[in-house]
Design a protein around this motif. Structure first.
Motif, PDB file in Angstrom:
ATOM      1  N   SER A 287       0.816  -1.224   0.000  1.00  0.00           N
ATOM      2  CA  SER A 287       0.000   0.000   0.000  1.00  0.00           C
ATOM      3  C   SER A 287       0.846   1.270   0.000  1.00  0.00           C
ATOM      4  O   SER A 287       0.403   2.318  -0.477  1.00  0.00           O
ATOM      5  CB  SER A 287      -0.938   0.004   1.212  1.00  0.00           C
ATOM      6  OG  SER A 287      -0.206   0.020   2.425  1.00  0.00           O
ATOM      7  N   ASP A 288       2.081   1.178   0.522  1.00  0.00           N
ATOM      8  CA  ASP A 288       2.942   2.363   0.638  1.00  0.00           C
ATOM      9  C   ASP A 288       4.044   2.406  -0.415  1.00  0.00           C
ATOM     10  O   ASP A 288       4.992   3.183  -0.283  1.00  0.00           O
ATOM     11  CB  ASP A 288       3.599   2.409   2.027  1.00  0.00           C
ATOM     12  CG  ASP A 288       2.618   2.772   3.119  1.00  0.00           C
ATOM     13  OD1 ASP A 288       1.549   3.314   2.791  1.00  0.00           O
ATOM     14  OD2 ASP A 288       2.914   2.517   4.291  1.00  0.00           O
ATOM     15  N   ILE A 289       3.946   1.587  -1.443  1.00  0.00           N
ATOM     16  CA  ILE A 289       5.057   1.424  -2.385  1.00  0.00           C
ATOM     17  C   ILE A 289       5.491   2.748  -3.023  1.00  0.00           C
ATOM     18  O   ILE A 289       6.689   3.017  -3.173  1.00  0.00           O
ATOM     19  CB  ILE A 289       4.709   0.371  -3.464  1.00  0.00           C
ATOM     20  CG1 ILE A 289       5.937   0.057  -4.313  1.00  0.00           C
ATOM     21  CG2 ILE A 289       3.533   0.818  -4.315  1.00  0.00           C
ATOM     22  CD1 ILE A 289       5.755  -1.160  -5.202  1.00  0.00           C
ATOM     23  N   GLU A 290       4.533   3.611  -3.367  1.00  0.00           N
ATOM     24  CA  GLU A 290       4.877   4.883  -4.013  1.00  0.00           C
ATOM     25  C   GLU A 290       5.544   5.842  -3.032  1.00  0.00           C
ATOM     26  O   GLU A 290       6.517   6.519  -3.378  1.00  0.00           O
ATOM     27  CB  GLU A 290       3.625   5.527  -4.630  1.00  0.00           C
ATOM     28  CG  GLU A 290       3.015   4.716  -5.760  1.00  0.00           C
ATOM     29  CD  GLU A 290       4.001   4.456  -6.889  1.00  0.00           C
ATOM     30  OE1 GLU A 290       4.847   5.343  -7.150  1.00  0.00           O
ATOM     31  OE2 GLU A 290       3.936   3.379  -7.507  1.00  0.00           O
ATOM     32  N   ASN A 291       5.012   5.911  -1.798  1.00  0.00           N
ATOM     33  CA  ASN A 291       5.625   6.777  -0.784  1.00  0.00           C
ATOM     34  C   ASN A 291       7.011   6.280  -0.394  1.00  0.00           C
ATOM     35  O   ASN A 291       7.919   7.081  -0.132  1.00  0.00           O
ATOM     36  CB  ASN A 291       4.730   6.846   0.462  1.00  0.00           C
ATOM     37  CG  ASN A 291       3.487   7.670   0.234  1.00  0.00           C
ATOM     38  OD1 ASN A 291       3.493   8.601  -0.575  1.00  0.00           O
ATOM     39  ND2 ASN A 291       2.423   7.343   0.939  1.00  0.00           N
ATOM     40  N   ASP A 292       7.173   4.964  -0.331  1.00  0.00           N
ATOM     41  CA  ASP A 292       8.464   4.392   0.054  1.00  0.00           C
ATOM     42  C   ASP A 292       9.545   4.736  -0.966  1.00  0.00           C
ATOM     43  O   ASP A 292      10.722   4.888  -0.610  1.00  0.00           O
ATOM     44  CB  ASP A 292       8.354   2.869   0.192  1.00  0.00           C
ATOM     45  CG  ASP A 292       7.608   2.451   1.445  1.00  0.00           C
ATOM     46  OD1 ASP A 292       7.336   3.322   2.296  1.00  0.00           O
ATOM     47  OD2 ASP A 292       7.274   1.256   1.581  1.00  0.00           O
ATOM     48  N   ARG A 293       9.170   4.844  -2.224  1.00  0.00           N
ATOM     49  CA  ARG A 293      10.152   5.181  -3.256  1.00  0.00           C
ATOM     50  C   ARG A 293      10.689   6.601  -3.109  1.00  0.00           C
ATOM     51  O   ARG A 293      11.756   6.929  -3.633  1.00  0.00           O
ATOM     52  CB  ARG A 293       9.513   5.010  -4.642  1.00  0.00           C
ATOM     53  CG  ARG A 293       9.367   3.546  -5.044  1.00  0.00           C
ATOM     54  CD  ARG A 293       8.550   3.362  -6.297  1.00  0.00           C
ATOM     55  NE  ARG A 293       8.497   1.941  -6.670  1.00  0.00           N
ATOM     56  CZ  ARG A 293       7.598   1.425  -7.490  1.00  0.00           C
ATOM     57  NH1 ARG A 293       6.670   2.200  -8.025  1.00  0.00           N
ATOM     58  NH2 ARG A 293       7.616   0.134  -7.771  1.00  0.00           N
TER      59      ARG A 293
ATOM     60  N   PRO B 126      14.316   8.213   1.769  1.00  0.00           N
ATOM     61  CA  PRO B 126      15.750   7.941   1.583  1.00  0.00           C
ATOM     62  C   PRO B 126      16.199   6.550   2.003  1.00  0.00           C
ATOM     63  O   PRO B 126      17.194   6.039   1.500  1.00  0.00           O
ATOM     64  CB  PRO B 126      16.422   9.011   2.452  1.00  0.00           C
ATOM     65  CG  PRO B 126      15.374   9.433   3.429  1.00  0.00           C
ATOM     66  CD  PRO B 126      14.077   9.310   2.707  1.00  0.00           C
ATOM     67  N   VAL B 127      15.471   5.920   2.925  1.00  0.00           N
ATOM     68  CA  VAL B 127      15.834   4.582   3.402  1.00  0.00           C
ATOM     69  C   VAL B 127      14.852   3.527   2.884  1.00  0.00           C
ATOM     70  O   VAL B 127      15.254   2.466   2.387  1.00  0.00           O
ATOM     71  CB  VAL B 127      15.876   4.537   4.945  1.00  0.00           C
ATOM     72  CG1 VAL B 127      16.126   3.115   5.429  1.00  0.00           C
ATOM     73  CG2 VAL B 127      16.963   5.462   5.459  1.00  0.00           C
ATOM     74  N   LYS B 128      13.557   3.837   2.954  1.00  0.00           N
ATOM     75  CA  LYS B 128      12.535   2.860   2.564  1.00  0.00           C
ATOM     76  C   LYS B 128      12.556   2.542   1.073  1.00  0.00           C
ATOM     77  O   LYS B 128      12.004   1.524   0.651  1.00  0.00           O
ATOM     78  CB  LYS B 128      11.143   3.372   2.966  1.00  0.00           C
ATOM     79  CG  LYS B 128      10.943   3.493   4.471  1.00  0.00           C
ATOM     80  CD  LYS B 128       9.564   4.049   4.802  1.00  0.00           C
ATOM     81  CE  LYS B 128       9.383   4.216   6.306  1.00  0.00           C
ATOM     82  NZ  LYS B 128       8.057   4.767   6.636  1.00  0.00           N
ATOM     83  N   CYS B 129      13.203   3.392   0.281  1.00  0.00           N
ATOM     84  CA  CYS B 129      13.281   3.128  -1.154  1.00  0.00           C
ATOM     85  C   CYS B 129      14.090   1.875  -1.459  1.00  0.00           C
ATOM     86  O   CYS B 129      14.024   1.340  -2.577  1.00  0.00           O
ATOM     87  CB  CYS B 129      13.884   4.329  -1.877  1.00  0.00           C
ATOM     88  SG  CYS B 129      15.599   4.676  -1.423  1.00  0.00           S
ATOM     89  N   MET B 130      14.853   1.398  -0.478  1.00  0.00           N
ATOM     90  CA  MET B 130      15.660   0.190  -0.665  1.00  0.00           C
ATOM     91  C   MET B 130      14.905  -1.080  -0.294  1.00  0.00           C
ATOM     92  O   MET B 130      15.440  -2.179  -0.420  1.00  0.00           O
ATOM     93  CB  MET B 130      16.937   0.292   0.182  1.00  0.00           C
ATOM     94  CG  MET B 130      17.813   1.473  -0.169  1.00  0.00           C
ATOM     95  SD  MET B 130      18.298   1.486  -1.911  1.00  0.00           S
ATOM     96  CE  MET B 130      19.314   0.010  -1.966  1.00  0.00           C
TER      97      MET B 130
END
Length: 327
Positions: free
Chosen positions: A95-101, A104-108
């Motif tokens: 559900s958070d895939i777009e925000n995670d991208r 700075p850390v969650k994009c990984m």
């Protein structure tokens, strides 16, 4: 002849280089298929299973850890909540895939980085929920305790779908996960938790949740979570330290009433030192994730080990503690 010799050496060298390049992904650098299991483990957030130690709290303080059946139940209960929590993390990541991208850390994370596809994540999610349901049924049967993991899943599903963007509600739901773990531990071992221990766990959970939210806002603003726009730093700070104070007070009162002759009160100063160290680490950490902070702070780990040894001796070897303290 000399020219032929040099030409032969060059051909051999270029051939070796070609062979090395062509075998990368087979023998050297791992291919995507080789790294898939690692990505699945990262997606499941196995390191966060440490939170499920909360299940042990009722049995530990109820001096039931010497009972074999209790230990088996606790192990199974730990697995049930570990699988459930991993399932929730996958739902959150989907559900958070777009925000995670944008983070700075969650994009990984595996989904945000593309290491794991959505379809693969959904299949893993189904497997985890099925395994957790089977273990929960074996452990609890049709007792009311079997409803606790189901309630945990429902609450976190609602959180992921919409309630994570509701101020205060998001923190309450986060804290409910900690309490449900303790409640499940009580249900599967038959050990009741006292009112003071309940308040202690709740206040500590609130402290951890507000600390995480505060550092998220400090490091990323409102870009990673919509709910952060409703929180001011003053509000997050005031609640953070208010719940830290409440935790210390509730723990101190509980320790006076627990055990024999209130001997557990001797652990209260150590708990205060642990909180001081945690707050210090929280102030210099960018993201405030409790698990990551604890696992990367050697001093906190050392203090936690000292606390674990101290409280184990005071609870399970009261005669030795009384003799040493001359109570």
């Amino acid at each position: 002849m000399r020219e032929l010799y040099f030409l032969r050496n060059k051909i051999c060298n270029y051939t070796l280089i070609f062979i090395k390049i062509s075998t990368i992904g087979k023998n050297g650098v791992k291919s995507d298929d080789d790294l898939k299991p690692v990505s699945y483990v990262k997606l499941m957030r196995v390191q966060h299973w440490i939170k499920n130690i909360l299940i042990v709290i009722p049995a530990f303080f109820g001096t039931m850890l010497t009972n074999t059946d209790t230990l088996i139940n606790l192990f199974m209960g730990f697995l049930v909540f570990s699988l459930c929590s991993s399932a929730i993390y996958i739902i959150n990541d989907i559900s958070d895939i777009e925000n995670d991208r944008k983070h700075p850390v969650k994009c990984m994370r595996p989904l945000a980085s593309g290491d794991v596809s959505k379809n693969e994540a959904i299949i893993l999610l189904i497997i985890l929920i099925a395994a957790a349901s089977a273990l929960n049924l074996i452990l609890c049967g049709t007792s009311i305790g079997c409803l606790i993991p189901i309630l945990y899943l429902i609450i976190n599903l609602l959180y992921s779908l919409s309630l994570k963007n509701k101020p205060v509600v998001d923190i309450v739901l986060l804290v409910s996960g900690f309490f449900l773990r303790v409640l499940y531990g009580s249900a599967i071992t038959g050990v009741r938790i006292s009112g003071l221990l309940y308040l202690t766990v709740i206040s500590l959970s609130m402290f951890l949740a507000y600390g995480k939210r505060r550092n998220e806002k400090k490091s990323c603003g409102t870009s990673s979570r919509k709910v952060l726009q409703f929180y001011s730093e003053q509000y997050l700070n005031s609640n953070l330290y208010a719940y830290m104070g409440l935790f210390i007070v509730f723990y101190s009162i509980w320790s006076l009433n627990a055990g024999e002759s209130g001997v557990l009160i001797y652990t209260a100063p150590l708990v205060m030192i642990m909180m001081m160290r945690y707050v210090y680490t929280l102030e210099i950490d960018e993201h405030g994730n409790p698990v990551d902070m604890i696992l990367h702070d050697k001093m906190l780990i050392l203090l936690g080990m000292i606390y674990a040894v101290m409280i184990t001796v005071l609870i399970y070897f009261p005669e030795a503690a009384h003799e040493y303290l001359r109570l």
